[in-house]
Design an enzyme around this catalytic site. Structure first.
Site, mmCIF file in Angstrom:
data_model
loop_
_atom_site.group_PDB
_atom_site.id
_atom_site.type_symbol
_atom_site.label_atom_id
_atom_site.label_comp_id
_atom_site.label_asym_id
_atom_site.label_seq_id
_atom_site.Cartn_x
_atom_site.Cartn_y
_atom_site.Cartn_z
ATOM 1 C CD GLU A 217 -3.019 -1.035 0.123
ATOM 2 O OE1 GLU A 217 -3.028 -0.032 -0.613
ATOM 3 O OE2 GLU A 217 -3.817 -1.992 -0.006
ATOM 4 N NE ARG A 221 -3.668 2.839 -0.842
ATOM 5 C CZ ARG A 221 -4.935 2.747 -0.463
ATOM 6 N NH1 ARG A 221 -5.579 3.801 -0.053
ATOM 7 N NH2 ARG A 221 -5.553 1.583 -0.463
ATOM 8 C CG ASP A 345 -6.144 -7.066 -7.568
ATOM 9 O OD1 ASP A 345 -5.120 -7.401 -6.941
ATOM 10 O OD2 ASP A 345 -6.921 -6.171 -7.165
ATOM 11 C CD GLU A 480 -10.645 -1.293 -8.702
ATOM 12 O OE1 GLU A 480 -11.794 -0.913 -8.369
ATOM 13 O OE2 GLU A 480 -9.667 -1.259 -7.925
ATOM 14 C CB THR A 569 -1.957 -1.170 -9.287
ATOM 15 O OG1 THR A 569 -3.260 -1.752 -9.197
ATOM 16 C CG2 THR A 569 -1.317 -1.094 -7.902
HETATM 17 C C1 DMJ Z 1 -6.251 0.661 -4.965
HETATM 18 O O1 DMJ Z 1 -5.481 0.829 -3.854
HETATM 19 C C2 DMJ Z 1 -5.480 0.030 -6.074
HETATM 20 O O2 DMJ Z 1 -6.128 0.232 -7.276
HETATM 21 C C3 DMJ Z 1 -5.265 -1.440 -5.867
HETATM 22 O O3 DMJ Z 1 -4.639 -2.045 -6.968
HETATM 23 C C4 DMJ Z 1 -6.591 -2.129 -5.637
HETATM 24 N N1 DMJ Z 1 -7.347 -1.503 -4.621
HETATM 25 C C5 DMJ Z 1 -7.496 -0.072 -4.613
HETATM 26 C C6 DMJ Z 1 -8.653 0.472 -5.396
HETATM 27 O O4 DMJ Z 1 -9.752 -0.281 -5.452
#
Ligand code: DMJ
Length: 581
Positions: A217, A221, A345, A480, A569
């Site tokens: 995370e 981020r 994912d 998403e 992501t």
């Molecule tokens: C985000 O932190 C990122 O996109 C991660 O890959 C999946 N979860 C959240 C958003 O849903």
């Protein structure tokens, strides 16, 4: 449509000599006519006048309120008059009446937002104002300003806003929302807000803290957010901060297997797995590479080793990976369960994106991606009933489950991105089918917002495609679907993707916007009367969801060109390396 500057007049001409005499004559004549009326006629007129007075007094506040709103609106959009265009703006404005905790007393905030709107740089204003996309881009900026207003007032410098209780929540204690939102502000051209946030980063942000953070995370981020802001702005402040957090996260890789631990204490320089297990999730350990590879060539070696190890591991099924990996043995655990949702994912997403980032040379990454897609088609792809929606389910020890997380909706976008970079055209066809499904996950709900998880019906004669279990009815403001709509629109230019996105944005505004500032995740997407706010605005709403909305509605393909950047992501764009590298 009338031209904005044109005014219309009704011309009245009085004849007669001199105002005074004229008035006197009219007064006398009226009195004479009144006296000629019967008593019944006079009473009727008096009664009607009295009734009109009473009605006028009763509706006075509504009328003045409406006038006040309209006036603000006119001040905001001085260039827009009359016409249906005005109606559209009125609708946007009035939707604020349907807020959670609707509190008209905060309309002052709206006036302030309106002021800011005028301050949008000329490039976004002026001659674009007749285009629907102009309204939509403005609506996204409005949404961002509203989210930011709540964060600034009640959670400044903290991790996440709790908009209902007007407070905040801490996770890592590192200003997560602020950092996640930096490049969004830059892309949305919200310079004033960006400068405030930059000042906080330069004067307040310190990673020298005795705090445990989650490696994945904080990489996607914080490290991702700082690196992309550095690349977009060229400001070394963000690179310095990125190097600082990147270095502090490195102890996570000191494991017997070189598969990283999930948690790091960035102050002490120690790392460990979660308290209850020595497993890390596969998505977590394989979705930090874009960021670290970008940060430094030295860390690239360490990170590439993780991918090389996973490439060779036993326990995959047709390229699909289990969800956990052990940091001691370096082996997959909990074998036999396969999903493209939570915990796996972004493994698939980063196979493709690392290959793109590195100039399409690392063939092992591409092989793994293509093989995994074959595995998806063979094991997880099915059609629903009655509408034959294509969906991606899950597999547990050979047993298929028609369960699909909203998280899986990253896949249409990733497939489309691959096709754009030369992968087979049928990837784009599958992307379009899955995009329709992800849209239906919104459209078939009473609020028009998707739940966290759906179950598809596969039996012939089913009444509807999608079922939602009680525990899965929440919506966390996730990005998403909007992310995939952005990719699909960029590559196909099919306007329906924009229209779907517009619908979704309107529903976020209707059901998740908190009048005093911010947006909240909700518990129940099936109850439009009471969606039940959860009192949390996730940092990815600003970092990802609103950014992808803006890019979806923008006509400028150079605004984060997909030939020059690859999004991590968490929607932070990182440069594709020049081919010489
Ligand atoms: C985000 O932190 C990122 O996109 C991660 O890959 C999946 N979860 C959240 C958003 O849903």
């Amino acid at each position: 449509m009338h031209s904005p500057s044109r005014k219309e007049f009704v011309s009245l001409t009085f004849t007669g000599s001199g105002n005074y005499n004229n008035k006197q004559w009219r007064r006398q004549s009226c009195w004479r006519k009144w006296k000629q009326l019967s008593r019944l006629q006079r009473n009727l007129i008096l009664f009607t006048v009295a009734l009109m007075l009473v009605c006028g007094i009763a509706t006075y506040p509504t009328v003045t309120e409406h006038f006040r709103e309209t006036k603000t609106l006119f001040q905001t959009y001085k260039h827009v008059f009359w016409s249906s265009h005005l109606d559209r703006h009125l609708c946007v404005f009035n939707r604020r009446g349907a807020l959670i905790e609707a509190d008209q007393a905060t309309e002052g905030g709206t006036a302030k937002e309106a002021e800011n709107k005028v301050a949008v740089p000329a490039v976004e204003q002026g001659d674009h104002s007749h285009e629907p996309e102009f309204d939509r881009l403005e609506a996204v900026r409005d949404a961002f300003r509203h989210a930011w207003k709540g964060y600034k007032e009640f959670a400044w410098g903290q991790d996440e806003l709790r908009p209902i209780s007007k407070s905040y929540g801490e996770w890592f204690g590192l200003g997560l929302t602020l950092i996640d939102a930096l490049d969004t502000m830059w892309i949305l051209n919200l310079r004033e807000e960006f400068e405030e946030a930059k000042t906080w980063v330069s004067t307040e942000l310190s990673f020298n803290k005795n705090v445990d953070v989650n490696l994945f995370e904080s990489t996607i981020r914080i490290l991702g957010g700082l690196l992309s802001t550095y690349h977009l702005t060229g400001d070394a402040l963000f690179l310095d901060k990125a190097k600082d957090i990147g270095t502090r996260l490195m102890p996570a890789f000191n494991t017997p297997s070189k598969i990283p631990y999930s948690d790091v204490n960035i102050g002490k320089g120690t790392a460990h797995p979660p308290r209850w297990t020595s497993d890390s999730t596969v998505a977590e350990v394989t979705s930090i590479q874009l960021e670290f590879r970008e940060l430094s060539r030295l860390t690239q070696d360490t990170l590439d080793k993780v991918m090389q190890k996973v490439h060779k591991l036993e326990g995959k099924q047709d390229g699909l990976v289990p969800m956990f990996i052990n940091t001691n043995s370096g082996q997959f655990t909990h074998l036999g369960v396969f999903t493209l949702g939570a915990r796996a994912d972004s493994y698939y997403e980063y196979l493709l994106k690392q290959w793109i980032q590195g100039g399409q040379k690392e063939t092992e990454l591409l092989e793994d991606y293509l093989q995994a897609l074959e595995g998806v088609k063979k094991n997880l792809l099915k059609k629903s009933s009655p509408n034959s929606l294509t969906f991606v389910g899950e597999l547990s020890h050979g047993q298929f489950s028609p369960k699909m997380d909203h998280l899986v909706c990253f896949l249409p976008g990733t497939l489309a991105l691959g096709a754009h970079h030369g992968l087979p055209a049928d990837h784009m066809e599958l992307a379009k089918q899955l995009m329709e499904t992800c849209y239906q996950m919104y459209a078939q709900m009473e609020t028009g917002l998707s739940p966290e998880i759906v179950h598809f019906n596969m039996h012939e004669g089913s009444i509807r495609d999608v079922d939602v279990k009680l525990a899965d009815r929440h919506n966390l403001l996730r990005p998403e679907t909007v992310e995939s709509l952005f990719y699909l629109y960029r590559f196909t230019k099919d306007r329906k993707y924009r229209d779907w996105g517009w619908e979704i944005l309107q529903n976020f505004n209707k059901y998740t916007k908190v009048s005093t500032g911010g947006y909240t995740s909700i518990n129940n997407v099936r109850d439009p009367e009471y969606p039940s706010p959860r009192d949390k605005m996730e940092s990815f709403f600003l970092g990802e969801t609103l950014k992808y909305f803006y890019l979806l509605f923008s006509d400028d393909p150079e605004l984060v060109s997909l030939d020059k950047y690859v999004f991590n992501t968490e929607a932070h764009p990182l440069p594709i390396w020049p081919s010489a590298e």
